[in-house]
Scaffold this active site. Structure first.
Site, PDB file in Angstrom:
ATOM      1  N   HIS A 172       0.818  -1.228   0.000  1.00  0.00           N
ATOM      2  CA  HIS A 172       0.000   0.000   0.000  1.00  0.00           C
ATOM      3  C   HIS A 172       0.844   1.268   0.000  1.00  0.00           C
ATOM      4  O   HIS A 172       0.353   2.343  -0.321  1.00  0.00           O
ATOM      5  CB  HIS A 172      -1.044  -0.022   1.128  1.00  0.00           C
ATOM      6  CG  HIS A 172      -0.499   0.273   2.492  1.00  0.00           C
ATOM      7  ND1 HIS A 172       0.139  -0.659   3.261  1.00  0.00           N
ATOM      8  CD2 HIS A 172      -0.509   1.413   3.224  1.00  0.00           C
ATOM      9  CE1 HIS A 172       0.489  -0.110   4.405  1.00  0.00           C
ATOM     10  NE2 HIS A 172       0.115   1.154   4.412  1.00  0.00           N
ATOM     11  N   GLU A 210       6.445   4.890  13.464  1.00  0.00           N
ATOM     12  CA  GLU A 210       5.057   4.810  13.945  1.00  0.00           C
ATOM     13  C   GLU A 210       5.044   5.044  15.448  1.00  0.00           C
ATOM     14  O   GLU A 210       5.991   4.675  16.145  1.00  0.00           O
ATOM     15  CB  GLU A 210       4.487   3.426  13.670  1.00  0.00           C
ATOM     16  CG  GLU A 210       4.368   3.095  12.197  1.00  0.00           C
ATOM     17  CD  GLU A 210       3.710   1.734  12.011  1.00  0.00           C
ATOM     18  OE1 GLU A 210       2.484   1.689  11.935  1.00  0.00           O
ATOM     19  OE2 GLU A 210       4.429   0.724  11.977  1.00  0.00           O
ATOM     20  N   HIS A 234       7.669  -2.267   2.157  1.00  0.00           N
ATOM     21  CA  HIS A 234       7.430  -0.824   2.040  1.00  0.00           C
ATOM     22  C   HIS A 234       8.734  -0.020   1.866  1.00  0.00           C
ATOM     23  O   HIS A 234       8.848   0.799   0.950  1.00  0.00           O
ATOM     24  CB  HIS A 234       6.703  -0.294   3.278  1.00  0.00           C
ATOM     25  CG  HIS A 234       5.411  -0.986   3.580  1.00  0.00           C
ATOM     26  ND1 HIS A 234       4.552  -1.417   2.599  1.00  0.00           N
ATOM     27  CD2 HIS A 234       4.814  -1.327   4.757  1.00  0.00           C
ATOM     28  CE1 HIS A 234       3.488  -1.979   3.168  1.00  0.00           C
ATOM     29  NE2 HIS A 234       3.631  -1.941   4.465  1.00  0.00           N
TER      30      HIS A 234
END
Ligand code: BG6
Length: 484
Positions: A172, A210, A234
């Site tokens: 994504h 994060e 990613h």
């Protein structure tokens, strides 16, 4: 164009948090093609009505999602059905085949958002009941395997059932607006291309930080860790987007060929590099936004003596003419000081200084993926403030905030990618050889850690990870962007 989208794992975390909200946003934006049907598949004993009610209840918890009115939700919900299936049971598939064949949609999307252990079973069973015809597309969520061998095994099985152009391996991060804009910046503008090379760039830093911990995914994360969860996919895809040569056109394979070359050019790991240039960490207790948070080892589903890494920082190089000798640093972790995903490109200093302070600050381009989508160009300028020496330059920043600039409601990564699947556009999806090459490159790190009894370095939650990550970059004479 009519479509059926079958969502295996329809009651899973990803469906609730990302996929259903993304489909709803596409519906709200009017970009979801008309004539669609979404079939959530799961093991729960739910009617379609109950499933829709659960979706509605979950929408309340999604940050940034503007709550739909009852009327708007009802129109979206009318597209959704639920089918109870146990994916490991071959007997459950003919019912799905009957439901799909009855409608004969132009496009059928099979989105496999389940545990990877089920990928091959699902594909084989779909083939058994004839659900792999040319109008079918299959979407596979990461992680696709656990290492190179398991990744190959999945790709081989899926490849026996579907042709490569039917397979959409999702990452994504490639759907994030800033990544699209990175391609636009590099290949739609001539300005940076001459500078995009070893002669002008000192180092590149890719950070995906994060603040969240492992949440309710402790059991999954225990066997995954940050290297497999974030770096293998990613972070390496971001590295490819930065490092690749301009593709000859915008077709999927032209882009993927170039990304593959970058992965193949990554410097092979030596024993010395594994010992010095890869840092693994695990969060200990600490505080996030003023709230005390427990250590990773106290999270639900986590072994109290776990060696699983929640942080990785590493240094690599792309061994080719454009990039030889330029360090690429990758850093990612959970429970870090901020939610901050960005790529920082540090240019070399001017070759000769005629102003004060000029040598201390170099130009920097920052591509920000999170929490906002934007570009910042850091320059030095002559400030006009009173009393300052005319010889002193001040750092200034040119800012391009995509949300402000383009005004419209942001199109999320999953929304964009789901629409691409329905439209059959493969550009932002990962080919099997890219994935294999990425696994090949991370495997020596996995092996090295498996043989290293020391385990990860602990870092306090709410910091930027173990200090060894700063020491690693300092050895090259550089520092992480937030440190200097
Ligand atoms: C997923 C990882 O792929 O990406 C998660 O499995 C991680 O662990 C997530 O939290 C991060 O995505 P984003 O878009 O929130 O940065």
């Amino acid at each position: 164009m009519s479509f059926d989208l079958v969502l295996f794992g329809g009651t899973g975390d990803l469906a609730w948090r990302k996929l259903m909200p993304a489909l709803f946003q596409a519906f709200r934006h009017g970009t979801l093609p008309a004539g669609g049907r979404i079939i959530g598949v799961g093991r729960d004993d739910l009617s379609s009505e109950q499933y829709r009610a659960q979706i509605s209840a979950r929408f309340d918890k999604i940050e940034l999602l503007k709550r739909p009115s009852e009327e708007e939700f009802a129109r979206f919900a009318a597209l959704i059905e639920f089918m109870r299936m146990d994916l490991s049971r071959p007997d459950d598939y003919p019912r799905l085949a009957a439901a799909l064949q009855q409608r004969q949609a132009d496009t059928v999307v099979m989105y496999v958002a389940t545990a990877p252990a089920l990928f091959t079973t699902v594909c084989e069973q779909l083939a058994q009941v004839g659900l792999n015809s040319a109008q079918t597309r299959i979407v596979l969520e990461k992680p696709l395997g656990h290492d190179l061998a398991s990744n190959r095994a999945i790709n081989e099985t899926v490849g026996r059932v579907f042709s490569e152009k039917q397979i959409f391996r999702i990452d994504h991060y490639l759907g994030k607006p800033s990544v699209q804009n990175l391609f636009a910046l590099r290949f739609g503008n001539a300005l940076f291309e001459p500078l995009w090379r070893r002669e002008y760039i000192a180092n590149i830093q890719i950070t995906i930080a994060e603040q969240l911990g492992v949440e309710n995914r402790g059991a999954f994360y225990e066997t995954t860790g940050a290297l497999r969860d974030m770096v293998q996919n990613h972070a390496l895809q971001l590295l490819c987007a930065i490092g690749m040569e301009p593709p000859i056109n915008s077709h999927a394979d032209a882009i993927r060929d170039e990304k593959l070359k970058v992965l193949r050019s990554l410097k092979p790991w030596s024993a010395e590099a594994l010992a010095q240039d890869v840092i693994r960490g695990q969060y200990a207790a600490g505080s996030i936004a003023g709230n005390a948070v427990p250590p990773y080892r106290d999270e639900k589903g986590v072994d109290p003596h776990s060696h699983t890494e929640t942080f990785v920082a590493l240094r690599t190089e792309i061994s080719n003419w454009r990039w030889a000798g330029v360090p690429f640093y990758i850093r990612t972790g959970k429970r870090l000081a901020g939610r901050d995903a960005r790529i920082v490109i540090n240019f070399r200093p001017t070759p000769h200084a005629i102003f004060n302070a000029q040598m201390d600050v170099s130009n920097r381009l920052v591509i920000s993926l999170q929490p906002r989508d934007g570009l910042e160009l850091h320059l030095l300028a002559q400030g006009q403030s009173k009393g300052r020496s005319a010889q002193t330059l001040s750092p200034v920043q040119l800012d391009l905030d995509f949300d402000t600039r383009f005004g419209s409601e942001r199109v999320g990564a999953y929304e964009r990618l789901l629409l691409d699947v329905i439209d059959g556009r493969l550009n932002l999806f990962v080919r099997s050889d890219e994935q294999e090459e990425a696994w090949r490159w991370v495997e020596p790190i996995i092996e090295h850690w498996d043989n290293d009894a020391q385990g990860p370095r602990l870092y306090a939650a709410g910091t930027w990870g173990p200090s060894a990550a700063s020491a690693m970059i300092a050895r090259d004479g550089y520092c992480w962007a937030e440190e200097c």
